[in-house]
Design a protein around this motif. Structure first.
Motif, PDB file in Angstrom:
ATOM      1  N   ARG A 102       0.839  -1.212   0.000  1.00  0.00           N
ATOM      2  CA  ARG A 102       0.000   0.000   0.000  1.00  0.00           C
ATOM      3  C   ARG A 102       0.870   1.256   0.000  1.00  0.00           C
ATOM      4  NH1 ARG A 102      -3.209  -2.803   3.792  1.00  0.00           N
ATOM      5  NH2 ARG A 102      -2.292  -1.568   5.462  1.00  0.00           N
ATOM      6  N   ILE A 103       1.927   1.247   0.812  1.00  0.00           N
ATOM      7  CA  ILE A 103       2.816   2.407   0.860  1.00  0.00           C
ATOM      8  C   ILE A 103       3.474   2.614  -0.504  1.00  0.00           C
ATOM      9  CG2 ILE A 103       4.991   3.277   1.825  1.00  0.00           C
ATOM     10  CD1 ILE A 103       4.095   2.024   4.526  1.00  0.00           C
ATOM     11  N   LYS A 104       4.018   1.540  -1.089  1.00  0.00           N
ATOM     12  CA  LYS A 104       4.684   1.642  -2.392  1.00  0.00           C
ATOM     13  C   LYS A 104       3.710   2.114  -3.466  1.00  0.00           C
ATOM     14  CE  LYS A 104       7.282  -0.997  -5.767  1.00  0.00           C
ATOM     15  NZ  LYS A 104       7.384  -2.264  -6.414  1.00  0.00           N
ATOM     16  N   TRP A 105       2.495   1.558  -3.473  1.00  0.00           N
ATOM     17  CA  TRP A 105       1.503   1.947  -4.495  1.00  0.00           C
ATOM     18  C   TRP A 105       1.162   3.427  -4.356  1.00  0.00           C
ATOM     19  CZ3 TRP A 105      -3.217   4.207  -4.876  1.00  0.00           C
ATOM     20  CH2 TRP A 105      -3.853   4.104  -6.114  1.00  0.00           C
ATOM     21  N   ASN A 106       0.949   3.893  -3.126  1.00  0.00           N
ATOM     22  CA  ASN A 106       0.612   5.301  -2.917  1.00  0.00           C
ATOM     23  C   ASN A 106       1.757   6.213  -3.314  1.00  0.00           C
ATOM     24  OD1 ASN A 106      -2.116   6.051  -1.516  1.00  0.00           O
ATOM     25  ND2 ASN A 106      -1.533   4.015  -0.797  1.00  0.00           N
ATOM     26  N   GLU A 107       2.987   5.812  -3.008  1.00  0.00           N
ATOM     27  CA  GLU A 107       4.146   6.606  -3.428  1.00  0.00           C
ATOM     28  C   GLU A 107       4.191   6.706  -4.950  1.00  0.00           C
ATOM     29  OE1 GLU A 107       7.725   4.973  -1.763  1.00  0.00           O
ATOM     30  OE2 GLU A 107       7.097   5.420   0.292  1.00  0.00           O
ATOM     31  N   GLU A 108       4.039   5.562  -5.613  1.00  0.00           N
ATOM     32  CA  GLU A 108       4.112   5.554  -7.077  1.00  0.00           C
ATOM     33  C   GLU A 108       2.961   6.328  -7.710  1.00  0.00           C
ATOM     34  OE1 GLU A 108       4.307   1.390  -8.021  1.00  0.00           O
ATOM     35  OE2 GLU A 108       6.419   1.229  -7.412  1.00  0.00           O
ATOM     36  N   ASP A 109       1.822   6.362  -7.046  1.00  0.00           N
ATOM     37  CA  ASP A 109       0.658   7.071  -7.575  1.00  0.00           C
ATOM     38  C   ASP A 109       0.700   8.566  -7.251  1.00  0.00           C
ATOM     39  OD1 ASP A 109      -2.064   7.171  -8.753  1.00  0.00           O
ATOM     40  OD2 ASP A 109      -2.676   7.606  -6.691  1.00  0.00           O
ATOM     41  N   LEU A 110       1.046   8.905  -6.006  1.00  0.00           N
ATOM     42  CA  LEU A 110       0.905  10.285  -5.553  1.00  0.00           C
ATOM     43  C   LEU A 110       2.117  11.181  -5.797  1.00  0.00           C
ATOM     44  CD1 LEU A 110      -0.968   9.601  -2.204  1.00  0.00           C
ATOM     45  CD2 LEU A 110      -1.935  10.362  -4.381  1.00  0.00           C
ATOM     46  N   ILE A 111       3.305  10.630  -5.724  1.00  0.00           N
ATOM     47  CA  ILE A 111       4.508  11.468  -5.879  1.00  0.00           C
ATOM     48  C   ILE A 111       4.561  12.118  -7.269  1.00  0.00           C
ATOM     49  CG2 ILE A 111       7.038  11.511  -5.846  1.00  0.00           C
ATOM     50  CD1 ILE A 111       5.642  11.274  -3.048  1.00  0.00           C
ATOM     51  N   PRO A 112       4.309  11.384  -8.361  1.00  0.00           N
ATOM     52  CA  PRO A 112       4.297  12.057  -9.677  1.00  0.00           C
ATOM     53  C   PRO A 112       3.219  13.145  -9.772  1.00  0.00           C
ATOM     54  CG  PRO A 112       4.463   9.683  -9.959  1.00  0.00           C
ATOM     55  CD  PRO A 112       4.183   9.934  -8.501  1.00  0.00           C
ATOM     56  N   LYS A 113       2.085  12.926  -9.121  1.00  0.00           N
ATOM     57  CA  LYS A 113       1.027  13.950  -9.134  1.00  0.00           C
ATOM     58  C   LYS A 113       1.472  15.190  -8.365  1.00  0.00           C
ATOM     59  CE  LYS A 113      -2.639  10.570  -9.644  1.00  0.00           C
ATOM     60  NZ  LYS A 113      -3.725   9.826  -8.988  1.00  0.00           N
ATOM     61  N   LEU A 114       2.136  14.979  -7.240  1.00  0.00           N
ATOM     62  CA  LEU A 114       2.660  16.110  -6.471  1.00  0.00           C
ATOM     63  C   LEU A 114       3.694  16.880  -7.285  1.00  0.00           C
ATOM     64  CD1 LEU A 114       2.936  17.763  -3.866  1.00  0.00           C
ATOM     65  CD2 LEU A 114       4.598  16.045  -3.076  1.00  0.00           C
ATOM     66  N   ASN A 119       5.228  21.657 -10.366  1.00  0.00           N
ATOM     67  CA  ASN A 119       5.671  22.249 -11.637  1.00  0.00           C
ATOM     68  C   ASN A 119       4.657  23.247 -12.170  1.00  0.00           C
ATOM     69  OD1 ASN A 119       8.031  20.767 -11.579  1.00  0.00           O
ATOM     70  ND2 ASN A 119       7.224  19.119 -12.866  1.00  0.00           N
ATOM     71  N   ASN A 120       3.368  22.942 -12.057  1.00  0.00           N
ATOM     72  CA  ASN A 120       2.315  23.845 -12.546  1.00  0.00           C
ATOM     73  C   ASN A 120       2.295  25.167 -11.784  1.00  0.00           C
ATOM     74  OD1 ASN A 120       1.444  22.101 -14.535  1.00  0.00           O
ATOM     75  ND2 ASN A 120      -0.218  21.245 -13.302  1.00  0.00           N
ATOM     76  N   PHE A 121       2.721  25.155 -10.534  1.00  0.00           N
ATOM     77  CA  PHE A 121       2.714  26.370  -9.716  1.00  0.00           C
ATOM     78  C   PHE A 121       4.120  26.935  -9.496  1.00  0.00           C
ATOM     79  CE2 PHE A 121      -1.369  24.447  -8.599  1.00  0.00           C
ATOM     80  CZ  PHE A 121      -2.209  25.548  -8.735  1.00  0.00           C
ATOM     81  N   ASP A 122       5.077  26.488 -10.304  1.00  0.00           N
ATOM     82  CA  ASP A 122       6.465  26.948 -10.203  1.00  0.00           C
ATOM     83  C   ASP A 122       7.026  26.805  -8.783  1.00  0.00           C
ATOM     84  OD1 ASP A 122       6.812  27.571 -12.893  1.00  0.00           O
ATOM     85  OD2 ASP A 122       5.895  29.554 -12.636  1.00  0.00           O
ATOM     86  N   ILE A 123       6.729  25.659  -8.166  1.00  0.00           N
ATOM     87  CA  ILE A 123       7.271  25.322  -6.846  1.00  0.00           C
ATOM     88  C   ILE A 123       8.349  24.273  -7.074  1.00  0.00           C
ATOM     89  CG2 ILE A 123       6.762  24.304  -4.590  1.00  0.00           C
ATOM     90  CD1 ILE A 123       3.839  25.277  -5.006  1.00  0.00           C
ATOM     91  N   ALA A 124       9.503  24.515  -6.489  1.00  0.00           N
ATOM     92  CA  ALA A 124      10.620  23.578  -6.680  1.00  0.00           C
ATOM     93  C   ALA A 124      10.264  22.223  -6.065  1.00  0.00           C
ATOM     94  CB  ALA A 124      11.884  24.133  -6.033  1.00  0.00           C
ATOM     95  N   PHE A 125      10.346  21.194  -6.880  1.00  0.00           N
ATOM     96  CA  PHE A 125      10.104  19.826  -6.397  1.00  0.00           C
ATOM     97  C   PHE A 125      11.460  19.217  -6.065  1.00  0.00           C
ATOM     98  CE2 PHE A 125       9.317  15.233  -6.957  1.00  0.00           C
ATOM     99  CZ  PHE A 125       8.295  15.089  -6.042  1.00  0.00           C
TER     100      PHE A 125
END
Length: 171
Positions: A102-114, A119-125
């Protein structure tokens, strides 16, 4: 539990018979049919919706009190016993989803979205932002001090209410 009891010593605690009256007993499981059999809690199944939508506000309030007390019973019955429940789950469903998955799936799903939002708000990732997000995911999904079983869909239609279970008007 001792720390919890000490911190809330002035409150009335539920005893074992209070806790167990609304918790169905485990009767068995089948791996091949993928089900868990629990005891039947009775023939009369009155939905919490029925109790909440009657014209008597006092009865609706009493129903909500019964409901919250039952949720507390459920949580307290599983407190510090999740290894027992997990063994039953493993027996009934050996290929169940693990916490690590569950942790790995959420990381793989949510981190790219974050990253996309940043990037859309010009915030350094940065790596720090990424690691903070991973830590939040782990913290949210990982068991804590009060890790208990919970009802995953507590909408009133999925809850039975029995007015005759009130012992006193003070409960």
């Amino acid at each position: 539990m001792a720390r919890f009891a000490r911190d809330f010593a002035g409150l009335k605690f539920l005893n074992g018979s209070d806790i167990n009256h609304s918790i169905p007993k485990f009767l068995g499981a089948s791996q091949s049919f993928r089900f868990i059999l629990l005891e039947d809690l009775g023939d009369t199944h009155i939905s919490l919706v029925d109790s909440l939508t009657k014209s008597d506000p006092d009865k609706a309030i009493a129903a909500l009190k019964r409901f919250t007390k039952s949720l507390a019973h459920f949580d307290m019955a599983s407190y510090e016993r999740l290894e027992e429940y997990d063994k039953l789950l493993v027996f009934a469903h050996p290929k169940r989803e693990t916490l690590e998955y569950r942790i790995k799936w959420n990381e793989e799903d949510l981190i790219p979205k974050l990253e996309l939002i940043c990037n859309n708000f010009d915030i350094a990732f940065t790596n720090e932002v990424k690691q903070d997000a991973i830590n939040v995911i782990k913290m949210i999904l990982s068991p804590g001090d009060f890790y208990v079983l919970t009802h995953v869909d507590i909408c009133p239609e999925n809850v039975c209410d029995h007015e005759d279970k009130d012992k006193t008007s003070a409960d």
